[in-house]
Design a protein around this motif. Structure first.
Motif, mmCIF file in Angstrom:
data_model
loop_
_atom_site.group_PDB
_atom_site.id
_atom_site.type_symbol
_atom_site.label_atom_id
_atom_site.label_comp_id
_atom_site.label_asym_id
_atom_site.label_seq_id
_atom_site.Cartn_x
_atom_site.Cartn_y
_atom_site.Cartn_z
ATOM 1 N N ARG A 1 -19.481 -3.969 3.485
ATOM 2 C CA ARG A 1 -20.921 -4.038 3.751
ATOM 3 C C ARG A 1 -21.216 -5.479 4.177
ATOM 4 N N VAL A 2 -21.978 -5.623 5.244
ATOM 5 C CA VAL A 2 -22.224 -6.936 5.834
ATOM 6 C C VAL A 2 -23.703 -7.293 5.686
ATOM 7 N N GLU A 3 -23.949 -8.546 5.322
ATOM 8 C CA GLU A 3 -25.318 -9.071 5.228
ATOM 9 C C GLU A 3 -25.307 -10.481 5.792
ATOM 10 N N GLU A 4 -26.264 -10.777 6.636
ATOM 11 C CA GLU A 4 -26.362 -12.101 7.263
ATOM 12 C C GLU A 4 -25.064 -12.478 7.984
ATOM 13 N N GLY A 5 -24.399 -11.479 8.562
ATOM 14 C CA GLY A 5 -23.186 -11.728 9.332
ATOM 15 C C GLY A 5 -21.927 -11.965 8.524
ATOM 16 N N ARG A 6 -22.014 -11.784 7.188
ATOM 17 C CA ARG A 6 -20.838 -11.996 6.328
ATOM 18 C C ARG A 6 -20.669 -10.833 5.358
ATOM 19 N N VAL A 7 -19.441 -10.629 4.907
ATOM 20 C CA VAL A 7 -19.127 -9.541 3.973
ATOM 21 C C VAL A 7 -19.827 -9.804 2.652
ATOM 22 N N ILE A 8 -20.585 -8.796 2.190
ATOM 23 C CA ILE A 8 -21.283 -8.911 0.902
ATOM 24 C C ILE A 8 -20.693 -7.962 -0.147
ATOM 25 N N GLU A 9 -19.944 -6.938 0.318
ATOM 26 C CA GLU A 9 -19.356 -5.967 -0.615
ATOM 27 C C GLU A 9 -18.105 -5.368 0.014
ATOM 28 N N HIS A 10 -17.101 -5.122 -0.827
ATOM 29 C CA HIS A 10 -15.841 -4.532 -0.362
ATOM 30 C C HIS A 10 -15.358 -3.491 -1.361
ATOM 31 N N TRP A 11 -14.865 -2.383 -0.836
ATOM 32 C CA TRP A 11 -14.116 -1.412 -1.634
ATOM 33 C C TRP A 11 -13.086 -0.777 -0.722
ATOM 34 N N ALA A 12 -12.111 -0.095 -1.304
ATOM 35 C CA ALA A 12 -10.992 0.392 -0.494
ATOM 36 C C ALA A 12 -10.440 1.706 -1.022
ATOM 37 N N ASN A 13 -9.775 2.418 -0.120
ATOM 38 C CA ASN A 13 -8.944 3.575 -0.460
ATOM 39 C C ASN A 13 -7.536 3.175 -0.052
ATOM 40 N N ARG A 14 -6.615 3.178 -1.023
ATOM 41 C CA ARG A 14 -5.259 2.703 -0.750
ATOM 42 C C ARG A 14 -4.241 3.758 -1.171
ATOM 43 N N ASP A 15 -3.085 3.694 -0.553
ATOM 44 C CA ASP A 15 -1.970 4.566 -0.925
ATOM 45 C C ASP A 15 -1.078 3.816 -1.911
ATOM 46 N N ASP A 16 -1.568 3.644 -3.128
ATOM 47 C CA ASP A 16 -0.812 2.900 -4.133
ATOM 48 C C ASP A 16 0.481 3.616 -4.530
ATOM 49 N N LEU A 17 0.460 4.944 -4.578
ATOM 50 C CA LEU A 17 1.679 5.679 -4.920
ATOM 51 C C LEU A 17 2.730 5.496 -3.832
ATOM 52 N N GLY A 18 2.315 5.582 -2.566
ATOM 53 C CA GLY A 18 3.251 5.362 -1.468
ATOM 54 C C GLY A 18 3.872 3.980 -1.532
ATOM 55 N N GLN A 19 3.059 2.991 -1.860
ATOM 56 C CA GLN A 19 3.567 1.626 -1.986
ATOM 57 C C GLN A 19 4.555 1.542 -3.149
ATOM 58 N N ALA A 20 4.221 2.159 -4.264
ATOM 59 C CA ALA A 20 5.093 2.124 -5.440
ATOM 60 C C ALA A 20 6.442 2.786 -5.159
ATOM 61 N N VAL A 21 6.426 3.898 -4.437
ATOM 62 C CA VAL A 21 7.677 4.583 -4.097
ATOM 63 C C VAL A 21 8.506 3.714 -3.151
ATOM 64 N N GLN A 22 7.879 3.163 -2.115
ATOM 65 C CA GLN A 22 8.607 2.342 -1.148
ATOM 66 C C GLN A 22 9.213 1.091 -1.795
ATOM 67 N N LEU A 23 8.530 0.539 -2.788
ATOM 68 C CA LEU A 23 9.028 -0.663 -3.449
ATOM 69 C C LEU A 23 9.997 -0.360 -4.588
ATOM 70 N N GLY A 24 10.205 0.922 -4.882
ATOM 71 C CA GLY A 24 11.161 1.281 -5.928
ATOM 72 C C GLY A 24 10.597 1.221 -7.332
ATOM 73 N N TRP A 25 9.271 1.131 -7.453
ATOM 74 C CA TRP A 25 8.654 1.124 -8.782
ATOM 75 C C TRP A 25 8.610 2.528 -9.351
ATOM 76 N N VAL A 26 8.547 3.525 -8.484
ATOM 77 C CA VAL A 26 8.440 4.932 -8.877
ATOM 78 C C VAL A 26 9.463 5.717 -8.091
ATOM 79 N N PRO A 27 10.314 6.525 -8.678
ATOM 80 C CA PRO A 27 10.579 6.495 -10.113
ATOM 81 C C PRO A 27 11.327 5.215 -10.459
ATOM 82 N N PRO A 28 11.075 4.678 -11.634
ATOM 83 C CA PRO A 28 11.709 3.411 -11.976
ATOM 84 C C PRO A 28 13.200 3.579 -12.238
ATOM 85 N N THR A 29 13.965 2.598 -11.807
ATOM 86 C CA THR A 29 15.370 2.557 -12.167
ATOM 87 C C THR A 29 15.434 2.031 -13.603
ATOM 88 N N PRO A 30 16.528 2.246 -14.309
ATOM 89 C CA PRO A 30 16.608 1.709 -15.682
ATOM 90 C C PRO A 30 16.356 0.199 -15.725
#
Length: 185
Positions: free
Chosen positions: A111-140
């Protein structure tokens, strides 16, 4: 979005409103939970401390009124621990560095006010990131690194160990049809 990967504090001052709020800061370090450029810059530093080669490839931008939506692919390589915080600002979980790369889709709402960001929120693929980084499923090994000091007593750890031993023994004396999972031998 490039500002998150490479921007200076001065860059944040020019783009982020002094009253800006990041709705995503609830799982980030306490320094990110304030308002304005300083808090947004703290979010960038938090990401940069865990991920090298960080970048956001922008696929689409849609603007309507005071709202901008940016569809990106966040890319990077995990070189440092990624620390997640609870609502009180205490460390909730630490994901040990894996050296792996990732590329995940995200949508950022600004959300922008006076030409600058005043609010931010996001939708992210946290599970996809966790799988790609090897956090899920965790190795021993990664599981042990993520847990850190458990605070459990030696007696509890022995009881857990005994339960695992009993499970292994059960599998070894059970009928053949139950012995298909060789992981427990």
């Amino acid at each position: 979005m490039e500002i998150m990967a490479t921007g200076s504090r001065a860059d944040f001052d020019s783009v982020v409103h002094p009253s800006a709020f990041n709705r995503e800061s609830e799982s980030e370090p306490p320094s990110t939970r304030g308002r304005g450029p300083e808090a947004f810059y703290a979010s960038a530093l938090w990401l940069r401390s865990a991920f090298a080669e960080l970048r956001f490839d922008v696929d689409h931008v849609v603007v309507e009124g005071d709202l901008a939506v940016v569809h990106t692919i966040m890319r990077g390589r995990q070189v440092g621990p990624f620390v997640v915080y609870d609502e009180r600002g205490a460390v909730a979980q630490v994901f040990a560095p894996t050296g792996r790369t990732f590329a995940v889709k995200q949508s950022h709402w600004l959300r922008v006010e006076e030409g600058r960001v005043i609010e931010h929120w996001a939708n992210r693929d946290d599970l996809g990131q966790a799988v790609q980084l090897g956090w899920v499923p965790p190795t021993p090994l990664s599981w042990c690194a993520m847990r850190g000091p458990s605070g459990r007593s030696v007696k509890t750890r022995r009881a857990d160990s005994q339960s695992v031993s009993e499970g292994r023994r059960f599998l070894s004396i059970s009928p053949k049809k139950y012995q298909t999972n060789r992981m427990f031998r």
